[in-house]
Every structure is written in C-alpha cells, then in structure tokens.
Enzyme design. Structure first.
Site, PDB file in Angstrom:
ATOM      1  N   HIS A 279       0.810  -1.297   0.055  1.00 25.65           N
ATOM      2  CA  HIS A 279       0.101   0.016   0.073  1.00 25.65           C
ATOM      3  C   HIS A 279       0.753   1.438  -0.015  1.00 25.65           C
ATOM      4  O   HIS A 279       1.916   1.301   0.619  1.00 25.65           O
ATOM      5  CB  HIS A 279      -0.908   0.006   1.324  1.00 25.65           C
ATOM      6  CG  HIS A 279      -2.165   0.962   0.977  1.00 25.65           C
ATOM      7  ND1 HIS A 279      -2.163   2.184   1.306  1.00 25.65           N
ATOM      8  CD2 HIS A 279      -3.274   0.647   0.686  1.00 25.65           C
ATOM      9  CE1 HIS A 279      -3.076   2.819   1.177  1.00 25.65           C
ATOM     10  NE2 HIS A 279      -4.110   2.124   0.721  1.00 25.65           N
ATOM     11  N   ASP A 333      -7.685  -5.702  -0.017  1.00 25.83           N
ATOM     12  CA  ASP A 333      -8.356  -6.451  -1.326  1.00 25.83           C
ATOM     13  C   ASP A 333      -7.617  -8.080  -1.270  1.00 25.83           C
ATOM     14  O   ASP A 333      -8.091  -8.678  -1.852  1.00 25.83           O
ATOM     15  CB  ASP A 333      -7.538  -5.732  -2.442  1.00 25.83           C
ATOM     16  CG  ASP A 333      -8.167  -4.344  -3.065  1.00 25.83           C
ATOM     17  OD1 ASP A 333      -9.328  -4.036  -2.650  1.00 25.83           O
ATOM     18  OD2 ASP A 333      -7.467  -3.626  -3.410  1.00 25.83           O
TER      19      ASP A 333
HETATM   20  N1  ACO Z   1       4.122  -7.684  -4.431  1.00 23.14           N
HETATM   21  C1  ACO Z   1       5.583  -7.912  -4.474  1.00 23.14           C
HETATM   22  N2  ACO Z   1       6.335  -6.729  -4.321  1.00 23.14           N
HETATM   23  C2  ACO Z   1       5.797  -5.661  -4.195  1.00 23.14           C
HETATM   24  C3  ACO Z   1       4.348  -5.424  -4.060  1.00 23.14           C
HETATM   25  C4  ACO Z   1       3.603  -6.675  -4.174  1.00 23.14           C
HETATM   26  N3  ACO Z   1       2.138  -6.824  -4.170  1.00 23.14           N
HETATM   27  N4  ACO Z   1       4.016  -4.238  -3.896  1.00 23.14           N
HETATM   28  C5  ACO Z   1       5.390  -3.576  -3.861  1.00 23.14           C
HETATM   29  N5  ACO Z   1       6.212  -4.311  -4.284  1.00 23.14           N
HETATM   30  C6  ACO Z   1       7.696  -4.218  -3.988  1.00 23.14           C
HETATM   31  C7  ACO Z   1       8.007  -3.383  -5.295  1.00 23.14           C
HETATM   32  O1  ACO Z   1       8.560  -4.476  -6.268  1.00 23.14           O
HETATM   33  C8  ACO Z   1       9.345  -2.555  -5.059  1.00 23.14           C
HETATM   34  O2  ACO Z   1      10.477  -3.381  -4.906  1.00 23.14           O
HETATM   35  P1  ACO Z   1      11.869  -2.898  -5.127  1.00 23.14           P
HETATM   36  O3  ACO Z   1      12.159  -1.693  -4.160  1.00 23.14           O
HETATM   37  O4  ACO Z   1      12.569  -4.072  -4.773  1.00 23.14           O
HETATM   38  O5  ACO Z   1      11.687  -2.271  -6.772  1.00 23.14           O
HETATM   39  C9  ACO Z   1       8.879  -2.188  -3.642  1.00 23.14           C
HETATM   40  O6  ACO Z   1       7.650  -2.968  -3.141  1.00 23.14           O
HETATM   41  C10 ACO Z   1       8.193  -0.678  -3.616  1.00 23.14           C
HETATM   42  O7  ACO Z   1       6.831  -0.684  -4.580  1.00 23.14           O
HETATM   43  P2  ACO Z   1       6.200   0.791  -5.163  1.00 23.14           P
HETATM   44  O8  ACO Z   1       5.769   0.289  -6.509  1.00 23.14           O
HETATM   45  O9  ACO Z   1       7.221   1.825  -5.166  1.00 23.14           O
HETATM   46  O10 ACO Z   1       5.300   0.811  -4.082  1.00 23.14           O
HETATM   47  P3  ACO Z   1       3.980   1.818  -4.130  1.00 23.14           P
HETATM   48  O11 ACO Z   1       3.913   2.449  -2.866  1.00 23.14           O
HETATM   49  O12 ACO Z   1       4.052   2.730  -5.212  1.00 23.14           O
HETATM   50  O13 ACO Z   1       2.892   0.533  -4.201  1.00 23.14           O
HETATM   51  C11 ACO Z   1       0.913  -0.561  -4.557  1.00 23.14           C
HETATM   52  C12 ACO Z   1       1.764   0.581  -3.732  1.00 23.14           C
HETATM   53  C13 ACO Z   1       0.684   0.113  -5.925  1.00 23.14           C
HETATM   54  C14 ACO Z   1      -0.259  -0.810  -3.834  1.00 23.14           C
HETATM   55  C15 ACO Z   1       1.793  -1.783  -4.677  1.00 23.14           C
HETATM   56  O14 ACO Z   1       2.001  -2.432  -3.479  1.00 23.14           O
HETATM   57  C16 ACO Z   1       1.255  -2.729  -5.379  1.00 23.14           C
HETATM   58  O15 ACO Z   1       0.983  -2.874  -6.845  1.00 23.14           O
HETATM   59  N6  ACO Z   1       0.321  -3.850  -4.839  1.00 23.14           N
HETATM   60  C17 ACO Z   1      -0.536  -4.610  -5.683  1.00 23.14           C
HETATM   61  C18 ACO Z   1      -1.913  -4.185  -5.905  1.00 23.14           C
HETATM   62  C19 ACO Z   1      -2.640  -3.916  -4.999  1.00 23.14           C
HETATM   63  O16 ACO Z   1      -2.909  -4.688  -4.070  1.00 23.14           O
HETATM   64  N7  ACO Z   1      -3.321  -2.619  -4.781  1.00 23.14           N
HETATM   65  C20 ACO Z   1      -4.327  -2.572  -3.703  1.00 23.14           C
HETATM   66  C21 ACO Z   1      -3.959  -1.307  -2.945  1.00 23.14           C
HETATM   67  S1  ACO Z   1      -5.200  -1.034  -1.632  1.00 23.14           S
HETATM   68  C22 ACO Z   1      -6.497  -0.474  -2.335  1.00 23.14           C
HETATM   69  O17 ACO Z   1      -6.633   0.334  -3.413  1.00 23.14           O
HETATM   70  C23 ACO Z   1      -7.750  -0.522  -1.806  1.00 23.14           C
END
Ligand code: ACO
Length: 397
Positions: A279, A333
């Site tokens: 998140h 989610d």
């Molecule tokens: N699974 C595995 N690795 C992840 C995940 C995940 N779900 N989410 C983030 N990471 C990792 C990234 O690969 C990144 O790794 P790195 O630093 O080695 O490159 C690191 O964590 C940071 O990721 P960012 O994309 O910069 O984090 P951000 O804060 O932008 O992402 C997000 C937030 C978009 C929710 C992300 O965690 C994601 O894509 N999750 C999956 C989709 C999801 O569940 N969305 C629902 C959100 S809740 C809602 O809207 C009600």
C-alpha cells in the site's frame, strides 16, 4: 478523545528535477487541503473516520450510520439516523429513462464500472437543482447518489444476464436491499453483514486518486454528479480500485492451500507482484484487512467453503515471512474478493461495489472542499520549442 492529532507525513516524496524546478512525482505526500473527514497513520496501521477508529465503527456501526458520520461529522441521534435511513431508502429508485440507459449498455456487455458513469451523469439532468452548490442541495444530492449506486449496479447485473430488474425495497437496509436487487431473495444475516462491513471499511480513505479527481472537478464549481463521475473514472484503474478482483483470481489459480507457498515463491522469484499486498500509505498490516479477515472466515464457515480462506491464510504466511521485512503486508483487497466470490458476485462488480461505498466519502470531501474552495490549477514545465514557424501543409516535408 484525542484533540487535533497530527499524523506524521513523510516528506520524502519522489522528486524529479526539471529545468523549471523540482516536480513532486505523482504529488506523493503533497498536502492539498485540511480535512476533518478521515485520517490514516500508515506506520501504525490506524484509520479514523471523523476521529472514530475504524475498529469501533466496524464493530458497532453500519453503513447508514457511518455514512451519516462521514457526511455530517457527528454520530446521529436515533431520530436523525432514522430520518437519514428513510431518506436513503426513499431515493433508491431511478427514472425509467435512466434504467433504459443502463439496459442498453449492459445488454451490450459494457463493463459495469464504465456503465456507472453514465447514469450518474444522466441523473444530473433529472435534478432541477443539479448546479446548486448550496449546502442543502449538496446534502440532498449526496444522499440521492449514495442511494442509487446499489440500484444501478444491480440493474446492470440483471440486464446483462437477460433477467428482469428487481425494484428496490424501502423496508430493507442499504446492504440487504442491494443483495435483494441482485439475487431476488432476502439475504441471510452474515451475507448482509459481509456487504455492510465492506461498505463501512471503504467509505473514505483521505485523498487517494479518485477522491483527488473529485476535488479537481468540484473546484471548477461543476455539479456534484459530475464530480462523482470524475471519482468513478479514477477509481476504475487497476492501480486503484481493481486489486480485489486480481487477488481473487490469484486464489482461484492457486486452487488449494498446499499450492500456496510454491505459487507465491515462484511469483516473487520472477519479480512479479502479489495482488492484495502492499500500500502507498500503510507500511504495516492494513487495519481494514485485519477486520475483514475475520468476516471472511465467518462467511466461509457459513457457506461451507473454507478453501479460499485457507489458501489466503497460507499466502499470508509467506507474505509475513518474505515481504513484511520490506514493509509489504496484506491490504483490504487481500481478503475482500473472497467474500464477494462466496456471495456469488461476479468479479466485474467488485470495483463498482467499492464505488458504492466511496461515493459517500467523495461527496463529503467535495462539500468540505467548497468551504475553503480554490480552483485547482497546477503548472507543467514545458520543455518543447517556442516560436516555431508555421509551414503550410503543401510545403511540409
Ligand atoms: N508484491 C511484491 N512486491 C511488491 C508489491 C507486491 N504486491 N508491492 C510492492 N512491491 C515491491 C516493489 O516491487 C518494489 O520493490 P523494489 O524496491 O525491490 O523495486 C517495492 O515493493 C516498492 O514498490 P512501489 O511500487 O514503489 O510501491 P508503491 O507504494 O508505489 O505501491 C501499490 C503501492 C501500488 C499498492 C503496490 O504495493 C502494488 O502494486 N500492490 C499490488 C496491488 C494492490 O494490492 N493494490 C491495492 C491497494 S489497496 C486499495 O487500493 C484498496
């Protein structure tokens, strides 16, 4: 009761250097207004609506009462709640012309999230006070909008399957009436609670992309219906509202609990993302996920199908082992798609049901913003040429 509490917001927003100065990419951590609607402590995993902890509202409240709280800023008295609930119930039905719009689009298999935008904007045409930005008119519109979202979604579901629509009933709660309009029978208590709790947990969440889009629209003094359409449009994107569906598809692919660990380990080894995890604000377990997990367990027991709950529990173990050290935890989610699935609701309705709740938060924020209103008009750093000479088309190479 704590007085004004400041939750720390990191100032490490991603900054991009440009010839005109720094750009805060994606407006990360940029403050856009003061609010008293909701607050998140992403480090501790706490969510408040109007100062009330989400855990208390989940335990003691319901959609109608929480909607009142979010819109008016205080818990209602008995008579205020019954007046508000009756007003919601009285506003559930749609003009015939609006049902026709939904029917044409649904029969042509247009996605319900796209369809949601059309009746909402059309409803402005049926409201002689649509452009009235006075408090009274706005609250009436906020209630009407909250009241009709379930009707629009259920009508889409039925029209798209060639089923006759079921008119709303005034004697049922917001959540029970929704399931009744979808499936034609009065739902049992735990199914109603599954929808109701989902709605309570999603009603507001400070200013994510969809709520910001609503602010941008209302800042132009457009009508509330149009501002809500902006919110729906932004919520539709898979980075925002669509992850519950993706998480459920993941569990279906895993198939049984013993496949969960190898599935997750392979996915992570391939550098892919696990849906329902991570998140932008929460750097610990999403408090909404913690609450909804218990409901999913109860619903799974009642429905006699523990498979997906058990798969998710196994996935959760791997997440806590391998991703928690990177501050990645299950979000709402991770669990919510399982409940929708067990209720027999097809995937494409998961995000519309999210909107069915968030419409209240969007309206509350739009009304709040109009108090301290200023037109949103940021700038962009232009890096193209200037004063280029116009060449007539027949002389261009
Ligand atoms: N699974 C595995 N690795 C992840 C995940 C995940 N779900 N989410 C983030 N990471 C990792 C990234 O690969 C990144 O790794 P790195 O630093 O080695 O490159 C690191 O964590 C940071 O990721 P960012 O994309 O910069 O984090 P951000 O804060 O932008 O992402 C997000 C937030 C978009 C929710 C992300 O965690 C994601 O894509 N999750 C999956 C989709 C999801 O569940 N969305 C629902 C959100 S809740 C809602 O809207 C009600």
């Amino acid at each position: 009761m704590e007085s004004v509490k400041k939750v720390e917001i990191s100032t490490s927003g991603k900054v991009i250097e440009s010839p005109c100065g720094p750009i805060i990419h994606g407006l990360e951590d940029v403050l856009i207004k003061v609010t008293s609607i909701s607050d998140i402590d992403g480090r501790k995993g706490i969510l408040w609506y109007r100062g009330y902890r989400i855990e208390d509202l989940a335990k003691y409240s319901n959609f109608e009462e929480t909607a009142y709280l979010v819109l008016y800023g205080k818990l209602p008295t008995k008579s205020e709640l019954s007046e508000f609930s009756e007003k919601l119930a009285a506003n559930r039905d749609l003009p015939e012309e609006v049902y026709s719009i939904i029917r044409v689009l649904a029969e042509n298999k247009v996605h319900p999230m796209l369809v949601l935008e059309s009746p909402v904007s059309a409803l402005a045409g049926f409201d002689p006070k649509a452009g009235d930005l006075s408090k009274d008119a706005l609250y009436d519109q906020a209630i009407r909008l909250a009241a009709v979202f379930p009707t629009i979604i259920a009508a889409h579901y039925r029209f798209s399957r060639g089923l006759g629509i079921i008119r709303p009933r005034r004697d049922l709660s917001h959540s029970a009436n929704f399931l009744y309009m979808m499936f034609g029978s009065i739902p049992d208590e735990v199914s109603t609670r599954a929808i109701d709790l989902y709605l309570v947990l999603h009603i507001d969440h400070e200013v994510p992309a969809s709520t910001f889009a609503t602010h941008v629209a209302i800042s132009t003094w457009t009508d509330l219906y149009s501002a809500i359409v902006a919110g729906i449009a932004a919520l539709k994107g898979p980075l925002h509202g669509g992850a519950n569906e993706a998480a459920m598809k993941q569990y279906l692919e895993i198939g049984n609990p013993s496949n969960a660990r190898p599935y997750v380990e392979k996915l992570l080894a391939e550098g892919k993302r696990l849906m329902g995890v991570g998140h932008r604000v929460y750097k610990t377990y999403d408090p909404r996920a913690r609450i909804y997990k218990d409901l999913v367990k109860e619903l799974s027991e009642k429905k006699g199908n523990m498979t997906y709950y058990q798969i998710a529990e196994e996935v959760e173990k791997v997440v806590l082992e391998k991703l928690a050290p990177k501050s990645l935890y299950p979000n709402i989610d991770f669990w919510s798609g399982i409940a929708m699935y067990l209720l027999g609701i097809p995937y494409e309705y998961y995000t519309p049901i999210f909107a069915m709740s968030r419409v209240v938060g969007w309206s509350a924020h739009a009304i709040e913003y109009l108090n301290e209103h200023r037109l949103f008009r940021p700038r962009a750093c232009y890096v193209g040429p200037h004063d280029v000479q116009y060449v007539p088309i027949d002389q261009r190479k």
